[in-house]
Design a protein around this motif. Structure first.
Motif, mmCIF file in Angstrom:
data_model
loop_
_atom_site.group_PDB
_atom_site.id
_atom_site.type_symbol
_atom_site.label_atom_id
_atom_site.label_comp_id
_atom_site.label_asym_id
_atom_site.label_seq_id
_atom_site.Cartn_x
_atom_site.Cartn_y
_atom_site.Cartn_z
ATOM 1 N N TYR A 1 -1.850 -27.340 18.008
ATOM 2 C CA TYR A 1 -2.156 -25.930 17.733
ATOM 3 C C TYR A 1 -1.524 -25.513 16.403
ATOM 4 C CZ TYR A 1 -2.052 -20.814 18.573
ATOM 5 O OH TYR A 1 -2.180 -19.452 18.467
ATOM 6 N N GLY A 2 -0.243 -25.898 16.223
ATOM 7 C CA GLY A 2 0.441 -25.570 14.966
ATOM 8 C C GLY A 2 -0.226 -26.209 13.760
ATOM 9 N N TRP B 1 0.831 -28.153 21.778
ATOM 10 C CA TRP B 1 1.321 -27.041 20.961
ATOM 11 C C TRP B 1 1.520 -27.493 19.516
ATOM 12 C CZ3 TRP B 1 1.749 -21.893 21.897
ATOM 13 C CH2 TRP B 1 1.561 -21.475 23.205
ATOM 14 N N TRP C 1 -7.385 -20.740 21.210
ATOM 15 C CA TRP C 1 -6.798 -21.513 20.111
ATOM 16 C C TRP C 1 -7.883 -21.882 19.087
ATOM 17 C CZ3 TRP C 1 -2.806 -25.504 22.481
ATOM 18 C CH2 TRP C 1 -1.741 -24.782 23.028
ATOM 19 N N PRO C 2 -7.455 -22.299 17.882
ATOM 20 C CA PRO C 2 -8.429 -22.625 16.818
ATOM 21 C C PRO C 2 -9.407 -23.727 17.225
ATOM 22 C CG PRO C 2 -6.224 -22.434 15.920
ATOM 23 C CD PRO C 2 -6.063 -22.386 17.398
ATOM 24 N N ALA D 1 -3.450 -27.082 13.522
ATOM 25 C CA ALA D 1 -4.729 -26.399 13.283
ATOM 26 C C ALA D 1 -4.505 -25.076 12.568
ATOM 27 C CB ALA D 1 -5.453 -26.187 14.615
ATOM 28 N N GLU D 2 -3.423 -24.378 12.925
ATOM 29 C CA GLU D 2 -3.110 -23.113 12.268
ATOM 30 C C GLU D 2 -2.810 -23.316 10.783
ATOM 31 O OE1 GLU D 2 -4.203 -20.557 14.327
ATOM 32 O OE2 GLU D 2 -2.343 -19.484 13.904
ATOM 33 N N GLN D 3 -2.343 -24.525 10.435
ATOM 34 C CA GLN D 3 -2.040 -24.828 9.040
ATOM 35 C C GLN D 3 -3.227 -25.465 8.321
ATOM 36 O OE1 GLN D 3 1.722 -26.860 8.493
ATOM 37 N NE2 GLN D 3 2.662 -25.749 10.197
ATOM 38 N N THR E 1 5.941 -23.263 14.486
ATOM 39 C CA THR E 1 5.139 -22.233 13.817
ATOM 40 C C THR E 1 4.316 -21.397 14.789
ATOM 41 O OG1 THR E 1 3.246 -23.715 13.488
ATOM 42 C CG2 THR E 1 4.950 -23.716 11.789
ATOM 43 N N VAL E 2 4.230 -21.858 16.060
ATOM 44 C CA VAL E 2 3.388 -21.136 17.031
ATOM 45 C C VAL E 2 4.161 -20.704 18.282
ATOM 46 C CG1 VAL E 2 1.173 -22.049 16.306
ATOM 47 C CG2 VAL E 2 2.579 -23.393 17.853
#
Length: 469
Positions: A443-444, A440, A155-156, A446-448, A259-260
Motif C-alpha cells: 500500500y505504501g 501495508w 486502496w490504490p 503504491a502511494e509512492q 508512510t501509511v
C-alpha cells in the motif's frame, strides 16, 4: 544497381523477421486464450449437522459421481440437507447409498448457503454423518470473494492488482493442500479468507479482471506467493520462519508501512503467569510455574526464532516462535518481531518465629532506619572532640527517645512473606508471519507511485510475471 539489390535483400529479410515475430505472438496468444481457467474446490463449511440452501434462479440437485438428477427446484425455494441414520436426506427424503450430491444453479444464478451467496456450484459430502460444504468455482470468480477479505477496496489500484496476482498464484500453488479432505483450499486465513459474493467489491473485482491469468513465477513455475499484513520494517527469510529455504522469499527492508500508518504497526500485550499456565495446560504442556520467559535466538532481521519458558525447578519448555504465537494467540502476539519484559517478582522470605504474620516491608524499612539512626548517635559520641552543653543535652534527649522505641530487629533475622504477581509485557512491531509480500508495505509503495509489477518484484526476489490463460 548492385547496391539496390543489396538494400532489397535487407528489406526482404526485415519483412520476413517481422512476419515471423507477428505469427509467433499470434500463436502464443492463441495458446494462452485456449488455456482453460482452472476450477478450484473451496471448503466453506465443515462438519455441519444440516444445511439450508436455495438459489435465486432455481437449481438442479444431482448425485455424484453418476450425475443423475435427484431433484429439480424452481424459483427461490429452500431445501434442507441433513443426515439420518447415516444417509443423506433432502427435505426429509432419504437417499440411501449416496454420500455426495451437487447443486447446479440455473442460468448462472447464485446459491445461498447460510445467508451467504456463492457463485459456481455447491457440493455436499456426507463425512461420517456430518456434512462438508464445498464451493466449486472458477479461480477468477473465487478471487472476487477473496480480495476484499484480505485488503481494503479503497486502496490504490496498483496494490489491488498486486494482491490479485499474489492471491491467484497462492491459490494455484496450494491447490492440493486439503486434497485428503475433498477440497483444495479452505475459506479461512489458513488458506485465504473467502466470503463468496457477499465479500465482493467493484474495485477489487476490477483488479481481478485487469490481471486475469497473470501469476508470479520463479524459473517458469508458480511460486508459493505467501503474504502478510505488516512487516514491521523487515520481511523475513522463509527458512527462519518455516525452516525451508525458498530462493524468492528473502528478507528485505520495508519501511513503506511507515508512510501509511498501519493500525498494528506497534503493539503490546500483557500476559500473567496464570494466563500462560492455563494456555500451556490446554496445549498439553506440563509446567507448574512460569518464573521467566527468555527469548532464544533471533534472525538477522531481529525476529525471534524461539522462546524458553522456565519454572522454579529449572524445567524449561522451548517453543518455536510460531508455536508460541499460536499458544498465546496470533491476535495478541501479532508477529515474531517482539521483546519480552518481566514485570513483578516473587519475594519469598521465611517468617521469623514469634513475629507478627502481618509484618511487612514498611516495618522492615523503618527498623533498618532506626538501626541506622542508632549507629549515627554512636558515631557522634565516638568523635574525639569536646561537646558543648547544648550538644550533650540534645544527644541525651535523643538517646532517651531511642530507648522508648521497641528493640530494633537485626536485618539478617527479619523473615517475612511478600508475594508479587508476575506478568510479562510483550511488545512488538508488524503483523503476520513476515514472509513475502507485506500488504501495508505494498500500500505504501503504491502511494509512492510504484506499479503492481514493481511491488511484486520487490517483495518476491528474482521472479517474473507470466500470463497462463
Amino acid at each position: 544497381m548492385k547496391q539496390d539489390k543489396v538494400f532489397a535483400k535487407i528489406h526482404m529479410r526485415k519483412l520476413i523477421y517481422t512476419l515471423i515475430f507477428i505469427i509467433s505472438i499470434f500463436i502464443v496468444n492463441i495458446c494462452v486464450c485456449q488455456a482453460k481457467i482452472p476450477i478450484i474446490r473451496v471448503g466453506i463449511f465443515m462438519n455441519c449437522n444440516d444445511v439450508h440452501l436455495k438459489s435465486d434462479k432455481g437449481f438442479i440437485l444431482k448425485e455424484e459421481p453418476s450425475m443423475n438428477t435427484l431433484l429439480t427446484v424452481e424459483g427461490n425455494k429452500e431445501i434442507t440437507v441433513s443426515v439420518m441414520s447415516g444417509d443423506i436426506t433432502v427435505n426429509n427424503k432419504t437417499y440411501p447409498g449416496i454420500d455426495k450430491i451437487r447443486l447446479t444453479p440455473n442460468s448462472g444464478g447464485l446459491i445461498k448457503v447460510r445467508d451467504k451467496n456463492y457463485r459456481g456450484e455447491i457440493e455436499i459430502i456426507n463425512n461420517n454423518s456430518l456434512l462438508n460444504i464445498i464451493n466449486i468455482i472458477e479461480i477468477e470468480k473465487y478471487l472476487y470473494g477473496v480480495l476484499k477479505k484480505e485488503i481494503s477496496p479503497e486502496w490504490p489500484e496498483e496494490v489491488l492488482k498486486a494482491q490479485a496476482i499474489a492471491a491467484r498464484t497462492f491459490a494455484l500453488s496450494n491447490i492440493d493442500k486439503y486434497a485428503d479432505y475433498g477440497y483444495d483450499l479452505c475459506s479461512t486465513t489458513n488458506s485465504q479468507a473467502y466470503g463468496g459474493v457477499n465479500s465482493e467489491h467493484q474495485a477489487t473485482n476490477k483488479a481481478v479482471n485487469d490481471t486475469q491469468g497473470i501469476i508470479v513465477a520463479y524459473e517458469g513455475e508458480p511460486i508459493n506467493a505467501v503474504y502478510h499484513s505488516d512487516s514491521g520494517g523487515y520481511t523475513e527469510n522463509s527458512e527462519d520462519v518455516w525452516g525451508g529455504y525458498v530462493p524468492y522469499l528473502r528478507s528485505v527492508q520495508s519501511e513503506f508501512e511507515l508512510t501509511v500508518s498501519p493500525p498494528n504497526h506497534q503493539w503490546s500485550y500483557v500476559l500473567t503467569e496464570e494466563d500462560i499456565l492455563e494456555k500451556l495446560a490446554k496445549n498439553n504442556y506440563e509446567l507448574k510455574s512460569v518464573k521467566d520467559i527468555v527469548i532464544g535466538e533471533k534472525t538477522d532481521a531481529g525476529r525471534v526464532i524461539s522462546v524458553d519458558l522456565c519454572d522454579s525447578n529449572q524445567q524449561i519448555i522451548t517453543l518455536k516462535t510460531n508455536d508460541f504465537r499460536l499458544l498465546v494467540g496470533p491476535t495478541m502476539v501479532r508477529s515474531s518481531l517482539f521483546t519480552i519484559e518481566k514485570i513483578g517478582e516473587t519475594i519469598k522470605i521465611e517468617e521469623n518465629e514469634g513475629k507478627d504474620k502481618n509484618y511487612n516491608l514498611e516495618q522492615l524499612e523503618q527498623e533498618i532506619a532506626d538501626k541506622e539512626k542508632e549507629m549515627t548517635v554512636s558515631s557522634i559520641l565516638s568523635e574525639e572532640r569536646d561537646f558543648s552543653i547544648q550538644e550533650l543535652i540534645s544527644l541525651l534527649k535523643r538517646s532517651q527517645e531511642e530507648k522508648e522505641l521497641k528493640t530494633p530487629v537485626k536485618k539478617e533475622n527479619i523473615e517475612i512473606n511478600q508475594q508479587v504477581n508476575i506478568s510479562y509485557n510483550i511488545s512488538g512491531k508488524g503483523s503476520g508471519h513476515g514472509v513475502g509480500l507485506s500488504q501495508w508495505g505494498a500500500y505504501g509503495m503504491a502511494e509512492q507511485g510504484y506499479t503492481y509489477e514493481e511491488i511484486l518484484k520487490y517483495y518476491y526476489q528474482g521472479i517474473d510475471l507470466i500470463k497462463i490463460y
